[in-house]
Each structure stands twice: as structure tokens, then as C-alpha cells.
Design an enzyme around this catalytic site. Structure first.
Site, PDB file in Angstrom:
ATOM      1  N   ASP A  33     -50.948 117.369 -24.230  1.00  0.00           N
ATOM      2  CA  ASP A  33     -50.990 118.467 -23.266  1.00  0.00           C
ATOM      3  C   ASP A  33     -51.365 119.724 -24.062  1.00  0.00           C
ATOM      4  O   ASP A  33     -51.222 119.751 -25.294  1.00  0.00           O
ATOM      5  CB  ASP A  33     -49.621 118.671 -22.589  1.00  0.00           C
ATOM      6  N   LEU A  68     -54.097 112.795 -16.604  1.00  0.00           N
ATOM      7  CA  LEU A  68     -53.367 113.653 -15.662  1.00  0.00           C
ATOM      8  C   LEU A  68     -53.628 115.133 -15.925  1.00  0.00           C
ATOM      9  O   LEU A  68     -53.301 115.974 -15.096  1.00  0.00           O
ATOM     10  CB  LEU A  68     -51.853 113.430 -15.809  1.00  0.00           C
ATOM     11  N   SER A 108     -57.329 113.731  -6.311  1.00  0.00           N
ATOM     12  CA  SER A 108     -56.389 114.373  -5.387  1.00  0.00           C
ATOM     13  C   SER A 108     -56.823 114.181  -3.937  1.00  0.00           C
ATOM     14  O   SER A 108     -58.021 114.068  -3.638  1.00  0.00           O
ATOM     15  CB  SER A 108     -56.320 115.871  -5.694  1.00  0.00           C
ATOM     16  N   TYR A 133     -60.559 123.573  -6.455  1.00  0.00           N
ATOM     17  CA  TYR A 133     -59.750 122.510  -7.073  1.00  0.00           C
ATOM     18  C   TYR A 133     -60.195 121.142  -6.541  1.00  0.00           C
ATOM     19  O   TYR A 133     -60.457 120.208  -7.319  1.00  0.00           O
ATOM     20  CB  TYR A 133     -58.264 122.774  -6.796  1.00  0.00           C
ATOM     21  N   CYS A 163     -46.981 113.606  -5.350  1.00  0.00           N
ATOM     22  CA  CYS A 163     -46.086 112.852  -6.235  1.00  0.00           C
ATOM     23  C   CYS A 163     -44.996 113.777  -6.739  1.00  0.00           C
ATOM     24  O   CYS A 163     -45.186 114.518  -7.714  1.00  0.00           O
ATOM     25  CB  CYS A 163     -46.878 112.232  -7.381  1.00  0.00           C
TER      26      CYS A 163
HETATM   27  P1  NAI Z   1     -49.066 119.875 -13.471  1.00  0.00           P
HETATM   28  O1  NAI Z   1     -49.814 121.134 -13.252  1.00  0.00           O
HETATM   29  O2  NAI Z   1     -47.589 119.899 -13.412  1.00  0.00           O
HETATM   30  O3  NAI Z   1     -49.502 119.229 -14.857  1.00  0.00           O
HETATM   31  C1  NAI Z   1     -50.824 119.324 -15.364  1.00  0.00           C
HETATM   32  C2  NAI Z   1     -50.737 119.452 -16.860  1.00  0.00           C
HETATM   33  O4  NAI Z   1     -52.067 119.647 -17.366  1.00  0.00           O
HETATM   34  C3  NAI Z   1     -49.894 120.640 -17.314  1.00  0.00           C
HETATM   35  O5  NAI Z   1     -48.836 120.225 -18.140  1.00  0.00           O
HETATM   36  C4  NAI Z   1     -50.861 121.533 -18.041  1.00  0.00           C
HETATM   37  O6  NAI Z   1     -50.309 122.187 -19.182  1.00  0.00           O
HETATM   38  C5  NAI Z   1     -51.964 120.542 -18.438  1.00  0.00           C
HETATM   39  N1  NAI Z   1     -53.211 121.247 -18.674  1.00  0.00           N
HETATM   40  C6  NAI Z   1     -53.763 122.246 -17.949  1.00  0.00           C
HETATM   41  N2  NAI Z   1     -54.862 122.718 -18.543  1.00  0.00           N
HETATM   42  C7  NAI Z   1     -55.030 122.003 -19.675  1.00  0.00           C
HETATM   43  C8  NAI Z   1     -55.982 122.035 -20.719  1.00  0.00           C
HETATM   44  N3  NAI Z   1     -57.002 122.903 -20.749  1.00  0.00           N
HETATM   45  N4  NAI Z   1     -55.838 121.146 -21.726  1.00  0.00           N
HETATM   46  C9  NAI Z   1     -54.816 120.272 -21.738  1.00  0.00           C
HETATM   47  N5  NAI Z   1     -53.877 120.186 -20.779  1.00  0.00           N
HETATM   48  C10 NAI Z   1     -53.986 121.050 -19.755  1.00  0.00           C
HETATM   49  O7  NAI Z   1     -49.648 118.812 -12.420  1.00  0.00           O
HETATM   50  P2  NAI Z   1     -48.965 117.451 -11.929  1.00  0.00           P
HETATM   51  O8  NAI Z   1     -48.329 117.710 -10.632  1.00  0.00           O
HETATM   52  O9  NAI Z   1     -48.202 116.860 -13.019  1.00  0.00           O
HETATM   53  O10 NAI Z   1     -50.265 116.576 -11.635  1.00  0.00           O
HETATM   54  C11 NAI Z   1     -50.821 115.740 -12.636  1.00  0.00           C
HETATM   55  C12 NAI Z   1     -52.268 115.433 -12.239  1.00  0.00           C
HETATM   56  O11 NAI Z   1     -52.283 114.785 -10.974  1.00  0.00           O
HETATM   57  C13 NAI Z   1     -53.145 116.675 -12.100  1.00  0.00           C
HETATM   58  O12 NAI Z   1     -54.449 116.353 -12.574  1.00  0.00           O
HETATM   59  C14 NAI Z   1     -53.173 116.931 -10.628  1.00  0.00           C
HETATM   60  O13 NAI Z   1     -54.380 117.578 -10.238  1.00  0.00           O
HETATM   61  C15 NAI Z   1     -53.089 115.512 -10.071  1.00  0.00           C
HETATM   62  N6  NAI Z   1     -52.467 115.486  -8.767  1.00  0.00           N
HETATM   63  C16 NAI Z   1     -51.111 115.699  -8.637  1.00  0.00           C
HETATM   64  C17 NAI Z   1     -50.517 115.646  -7.399  1.00  0.00           C
HETATM   65  C18 NAI Z   1     -49.045 115.779  -7.228  1.00  0.00           C
HETATM   66  O14 NAI Z   1     -48.564 115.556  -6.119  1.00  0.00           O
HETATM   67  N7  NAI Z   1     -48.268 116.108  -8.256  1.00  0.00           N
HETATM   68  C19 NAI Z   1     -51.320 115.421  -6.181  1.00  0.00           C
HETATM   69  C20 NAI Z   1     -52.736 115.234  -6.430  1.00  0.00           C
HETATM   70  C21 NAI Z   1     -53.269 115.255  -7.681  1.00  0.00           C
HETATM   71  C1  15L Z   2     -52.275 118.293  -5.338  1.00  0.00           C
HETATM   72  O1  15L Z   2     -53.421 117.961  -5.624  1.00  0.00           O
HETATM   73  C2  15L Z   2     -51.463 119.119  -6.249  1.00  0.00           C
HETATM   74  O2  15L Z   2     -51.739 118.852  -7.601  1.00  0.00           O
HETATM   75  C3  15L Z   2     -49.971 119.004  -6.002  1.00  0.00           C
HETATM   76  O3  15L Z   2     -49.323 120.068  -6.663  1.00  0.00           O
HETATM   77  C4  15L Z   2     -49.652 119.025  -4.516  1.00  0.00           C
HETATM   78  O4  15L Z   2     -49.965 120.262  -3.982  1.00  0.00           O
HETATM   79  C5  15L Z   2     -50.437 117.944  -3.812  1.00  0.00           C
HETATM   80  O5  15L Z   2     -51.819 118.006  -4.100  1.00  0.00           O
HETATM   81  C6  15L Z   2     -50.276 117.959  -2.291  1.00  0.00           C
HETATM   82  O6  15L Z   2     -51.292 118.013  -1.597  1.00  0.00           O
HETATM   83  O7  15L Z   2     -49.137 117.888  -1.832  1.00  0.00           O
END
Ligand code: NAI
Ligand code: 15L
Length: 262
Positions: A33, A68, A108, A133, A163
């Protein structure tokens, strides 16, 4: 079992929910990360995804990649460009160079955010992204498809719904994916004999469904949790107006986001 799995974005919300549960997928993990992890349970390599040389070093020695990392919400184009566009290029370029066989790309639901909540989609739905995004995730899916055709790298394009530990609003009764269901999906993606480059909607076995995963039955993924476990607490919340975008569009509140400026 894989020898070494690279997990990018390991310090994020999803990474922290699942990293400790991937013992059935790989002998060892390389977590990464741009942000620090307080107590990594595995080897940790800090890396900015936008830095090609650093990503090249990060990917070397890994068999497969759970990608991720990146900006996970609507932001300005300038903020999204490095992590999500250049970053995805760098991950796939390093994967090609180092002979990585499979990638799980965390796409996403915001790739299809402008579909209405009464529409039912499968993997063939045309993209209707709901912001920069969502567009960055459409781009990531396109990069993965090109790399499958040209280089044979297999990818799962997992359009994650929501998630989080629990669904926290009505929309999430349809979009929720429990972390243990994501873990079982990750196992199928990396351990199934054949993957290809399919779109997979990342949702639990929810009663309310907008998305059809029948095209990936061959993976044998059977999510077990159901957002209905939380219906009572979610439905106790005030009902939004029927014309509120959170009730109209699959992308919910993301469809209301303005164009952010840096
Ligand atoms: P999050 O924002 O909590 O984690 C993303 C991580 O990527 C962060 O720890 C951040 O420091 C890291 N990051 C950002 N820019 C970076 C860079 N330049 N280099 C290296 N690392 C970098 O997001 P979350 O919720 O953990 O989601 C994980 C993945 O799943 C993301 O790609 C997100 O778009 C995707 N996603 C998540 C959803 C959810 O419900 N949590 C829904 C849809 C997609
Ligand atoms: C995403 O793509 C985001 O990363 C997450 O933070 C939530 O907003 C999710 O979609 C959602 O649609 O609930």
C-alpha cells in the site's frame, strides 16, 4: 496453492477485512500500500502504484495479484489519474513482464452506476459509469481484457457492490458482499482450473438482487451470507423519497457527486 500472492491496497478497508483470511489461497502474501499498515501479518512492501519502477520491483517474484489499491471513491480526475489509470497500467505491465498468470481486479458497481434499480444486469451490460471513479474502473476492465487477448493473462473483473462488515442502508441490501464471501470468491478466482477474463458481480447471496452471475457458474463460487440478516435494522431507517437518486440508480449517491476539482 499459489506460492506468493501480491495484495495491493492492503491497508484499506477491504484489505484489512480479508488479508488475514487468505491462508487457503497462497503459501505467502506480499502486502502493499502507499499507506503504512500498523501490524502487517505478512511481508509488507510500501509502493506508490503510479511509480512504474517501484511496481516492477513489487510484482517481481509474485505468482498472482489481488489488485485492491487505488482511489475508491469519486474524486477529481487529477487525483484518480495516478493510482487508478497509471497504476493499473503499471500493474499489468509488470504482470506481463514477470509472467503473472492471474489478476483479480477490484472493479466496482460504479461501472454500471447509471442503471436504474429496477433493471437486472448480467456480465454483458454496457458500461454506464457514474463518475470519473467509475470510468477509471471501466478503463481497468478494458486493460485487463486487452492483456487477456494479447498476453493470455487471466483476470477476474470483480464489480464489487458494497464490501463492508454490514449493509448500512437500503441500497446495500442489494449491493452488500460479506468479507467471507469475498474470500471464497478470491479462492475460486485463483484456484479454479480455468478463469478467462469474466465480469463477476461482487455480492453475497442477497434476497434483493440486481445482478446475475450465471455466466460464471463454472467457477463454482457459492456466496453464503444474505443481507436479509440485517433487513430489520436497515428498514428501521427513514425511507428516502422515491425520486432520490439513492433510491433510483444502482450507483446510489455516487450519481449525485459533482465533478470534483483538485
Ligand atoms: P480503500 O480506499 O479503503 O483502500 C484503497 C487502498 O488503496 C488504500 O489503503 C490506499 O492507501 C491505497 N492507495 C490509494 N492510492 C494508492 C497509490 N497511489 N499507491 C498505492 N496504494 C494506493 O478502499 P476499499 O474499500 O478497501 O476498496 C478496495 C478496492 O475495492 C478499491 O480498488 C475499490 O475501488 C474497490 N471497491 C470497493 C468497494 C467496497 O465496497 N469497499 C466497492 C467497489 C469497489
Ligand atoms: C465503491 O466502489 C466504493 O469503493 C465503496 O466505498 C462503496 O461506496 C461502494 O462502491 C458502494 O457503492 O457501496
Amino acid at each position: 496453492m499459489l506460492k506468493k500472492l501480491l495484495v495491493t491496497g492492503a491497508a484499506g478497508g477491504v484489505g484489512r477485512l480479508i488479508a488475514g483470511k487468505l491462508g487457503g489461497v497462497a503459501d505467502s502474501l506480499r502486502l502493499s500500500d502507499i499507506a503504512p499498515i500498523d501490524t502487517p501479518e505478512a511481508e509488507f512492501t510500501p509502493c506508490d502504484l503510479a511509480d512504474m519502477d517501484a511496481v516492477d520491483r513489487l510484482v517481481a517474484g509474485c505468482d498472482d495479484i489481488l489488485h485492491l489499491g487505488g482511489v475508491s471513491v469519486e474524486r477529481s480526475f487529477d487525483e484518480i489519474l495516478g493510482p487508478n489509470l497509471i497504476g493499473v497500467h503499471n500493474i499489468y505491465e509488470a504482470a506481463r513482464k514477470h509472467g503473472v498468470k492471474r489478476v483479480l481486479f477490484a472493479s466496482s458497481n460504479h461501472v454500471v452506476g447509471y442503471y436504474k434499480q429496477d433493471e437486472h444486469l448480467d456480465a454483458s451490460a454496457a458500461h454506464k459509469p457514474d463518475g470519473w471513479y467509475g470510468i477509471s474502473k471501466s478503463y481497468g476492465e478494458a486493460v485487463a481484457l486487452m492483456c487477456h487477448q494479447k498476453f493470455g493473462i487471466e483476470s477476474a473483473l470483480v464489480r464489487i457492490g458494497s464490501c463492508f462488515p454490514e449493509p448500512v442502508n437500503r441500497r446495500m441490501l442489494a449491493t452488500w458482499m460479506a468479507d467471507e464471501d469475498f474470500v471464497s470468491l478470491i479462492e475460486r478466482v485463483f484456484l479454479a482450473p480455468r478463469l478467462g477474463c469474466p465480469v463477476i458481480y461482487g455480492i453475497s447471496n442477497n434476497d434483493i438482487r440486481w445482478w446475475d452471475n450465471s455466466k460464471v457458474d463454472y467457477l463454482g463460487w457459492r456466496p453464503t451470507r444474505n443481507s436479509a440478516e440485517f433487513s430489520a435494522q436497515v428498514e428501521a431507517q427513514p425511507m428516502p423519497a422515491s425520486d432520490d437518486p439513492v433510491s433510483v440508480y444502482q450507483g446510489g449517491a455516487f450519481t449525485q457527486e459533482p465533478i470534483h476539482k483538485s
